[in-house]
Motif scaffolding. Structure first.
Motif, PDB file in Angstrom:
ATOM      1  N   GLY A  85       3.590  11.716 -16.544  1.00 25.31           N
ATOM      2  CA  GLY A  85       2.147  11.532 -16.600  1.00 25.31           C
ATOM      3  C   GLY A  85       1.687  10.112 -16.348  1.00 25.31           C
ATOM      4  N   LYS A  86       2.601   9.157 -16.358  1.00 31.70           N
ATOM      5  CA  LYS A  86       2.237   7.770 -16.067  1.00 31.70           C
ATOM      6  C   LYS A  86       2.528   7.464 -14.605  1.00 31.70           C
ATOM      7  CE  LYS A  86       2.526   5.752 -20.636  1.00 31.70           C
ATOM      8  NZ  LYS A  86       2.912   4.576 -21.399  1.00 31.70           N
ATOM      9  N   ARG A  87       1.859   6.438 -14.102  1.00 39.91           N
ATOM     10  CA  ARG A  87       2.083   6.023 -12.716  1.00 39.91           C
ATOM     11  C   ARG A  87       3.533   5.592 -12.531  1.00 39.91           C
ATOM     12  NH1 ARG A  87      -3.308   2.398 -12.446  1.00 39.91           N
ATOM     13  NH2 ARG A  87      -4.747   4.138 -12.291  1.00 39.91           N
ATOM     14  N   ALA A  88       4.012   5.815 -11.348  1.00 45.14           N
ATOM     15  CA  ALA A  88       5.387   5.421 -11.038  1.00 45.14           C
ATOM     16  C   ALA A  88       5.395   3.986 -10.538  1.00 45.14           C
ATOM     17  CB  ALA A  88       5.987   6.378 -10.005  1.00 45.14           C
ATOM     18  N   ASP A  89       5.156   3.044 -11.450  1.00 42.99           N
ATOM     19  CA  ASP A  89       5.260   1.620 -11.152  1.00 42.99           C
ATOM     20  C   ASP A  89       6.635   1.177 -11.618  1.00 42.99           C
ATOM     21  OD1 ASP A  89       2.622   1.807 -10.363  1.00 42.99           O
ATOM     22  OD2 ASP A  89       1.820   0.787 -12.115  1.00 42.99           O
ATOM     23  N   VAL A  90       7.492   0.825 -10.668  1.00 44.97           N
ATOM     24  CA  VAL A  90       8.885   0.538 -10.972  1.00 44.97           C
ATOM     25  C   VAL A  90       9.315  -0.728 -10.258  1.00 44.97           C
ATOM     26  CG1 VAL A  90      11.254   1.424 -10.831  1.00 44.97           C
ATOM     27  CG2 VAL A  90       9.352   3.022 -11.138  1.00 44.97           C
ATOM     28  N   VAL A  91      10.041  -1.583 -10.960  1.00 45.95           N
ATOM     29  CA  VAL A  91      10.632  -2.778 -10.367  1.00 45.95           C
ATOM     30  C   VAL A  91      12.142  -2.641 -10.495  1.00 45.95           C
ATOM     31  CG1 VAL A  91      10.835  -5.294 -10.504  1.00 45.95           C
ATOM     32  CG2 VAL A  91       8.632  -4.197 -10.982  1.00 45.95           C
ATOM     33  N   LEU A  92      12.827  -2.664  -9.363  1.00 43.55           N
ATOM     34  CA  LEU A  92      14.293  -2.574  -9.356  1.00 43.55           C
ATOM     35  C   LEU A  92      14.858  -3.963  -9.091  1.00 43.55           C
ATOM     36  CD1 LEU A  92      14.737   0.649  -7.188  1.00 43.55           C
ATOM     37  CD2 LEU A  92      14.683   0.462  -9.676  1.00 43.55           C
ATOM     38  N   ASP A 125       2.627   3.019  -8.119  1.00 44.36           N
ATOM     39  CA  ASP A 125       2.113   4.392  -8.097  1.00 44.36           C
ATOM     40  C   ASP A 125       2.958   5.281  -7.181  1.00 44.36           C
ATOM     41  OD1 ASP A 125       0.477   6.314  -9.139  1.00 44.36           O
ATOM     42  OD2 ASP A 125      -1.238   5.855  -7.857  1.00 44.36           O
ATOM     43  N   GLY A 126       4.272   5.032  -7.194  1.00 40.46           N
ATOM     44  CA  GLY A 126       5.208   5.842  -6.416  1.00 40.46           C
ATOM     45  C   GLY A 126       5.383   5.409  -4.969  1.00 40.46           C
ATOM     46  N   ARG A 127       4.617   4.417  -4.531  1.00 39.11           N
ATOM     47  CA  ARG A 127       4.689   3.945  -3.142  1.00 39.11           C
ATOM     48  C   ARG A 127       5.505   2.655  -3.072  1.00 39.11           C
ATOM     49  NH1 ARG A 127      -0.560   1.806  -0.738  1.00 39.11           N
ATOM     50  NH2 ARG A 127       0.547   0.060   0.097  1.00 39.11           N
ATOM     51  N   VAL A 128       6.477   2.591  -2.161  1.00 42.07           N
ATOM     52  CA  VAL A 128       7.315   1.398  -2.014  1.00 42.07           C
ATOM     53  C   VAL A 128       6.473   0.283  -1.400  1.00 42.07           C
ATOM     54  CG1 VAL A 128       9.377   0.417  -0.944  1.00 42.07           C
ATOM     55  CG2 VAL A 128       9.406   2.782  -1.753  1.00 42.07           C
TER      56      VAL A 128
END
Length: 159
Positions: A85-92, A125-128
């Motif tokens: 339910g949360k935005r896909a904000d991810v830092v790898l 938000d899921g976008r690279v």
């Protein structure tokens, strides 16, 4: 002014976020470094005077930046964690650099030593938006050129 009681406020549930207003103040836009500065500063306030070398966990300042930042901005229901339910904000982060070599655990590296130079991929938000350390959504050469020009303008005003 003075010594900020950030850790005490954080532990009491106050929505504290970490940030930077530019390179002119602390010389960095790197939130990993800001979190480390917070840890060092809060360690000095809360732990060092009473000889407690573990008064500030390595995890807390990074949580202030991520979870606290989301709460402070009023976006905690959408951001600040990897949850359904949360935005896909991810830092790898890359963990194959020389700084990470001394850490047996990637988690400890994250909290103790990571910096912006370790960022490999970023999703918003899921976008690279960053892939293989390259920003895909902005013209970084143009940004650098405009920033240098503006810095020169500001330097002339201040002289």
């Amino acid at each position: 002014m003075g010594r900020p009681p950030a850790l005490d406020m954080w532990r009491r549930g106050v929505a504290i976020g970490l940030g930077t207003d530019g390179v002119s103040t602390l010389g960095t836009l790197d939130l990993f470094r800001v979190a480390m500065l917070v840890r060092i500063g809060q360690q000095h306030i809360y732990a060092t005077p009473v000889h407690n070398r573990n008064g500030v966990s390595a995890r807390e300042p990074l949580e202030m930046a991520i979870v606290g930042g989301a709460r402070a901005m009023g976006t905690g229901e959408h951001t600040g964690g990897l949850e359904v339910g949360k935005r896909a904000d991810v830092v790898l982060l890359a963990t194959d650099g020389p700084d990470a070599a001394g850490y047996a655990s990637e988690t400890v590296f994250l909290y103790e030593c990571a910096s912006g130079r370790d960022v490999h991929t970023v999703l918003v938000d899921g976008r690279v938006v960053v892939k293989d350390r390259e920003v895909l959504t902005a013209d970084t050469a143009e940004i650098r050129m405009r920033a240098r020009a503006r810095q020169n303008e500001l330097s002339k005003v201040l002289q």
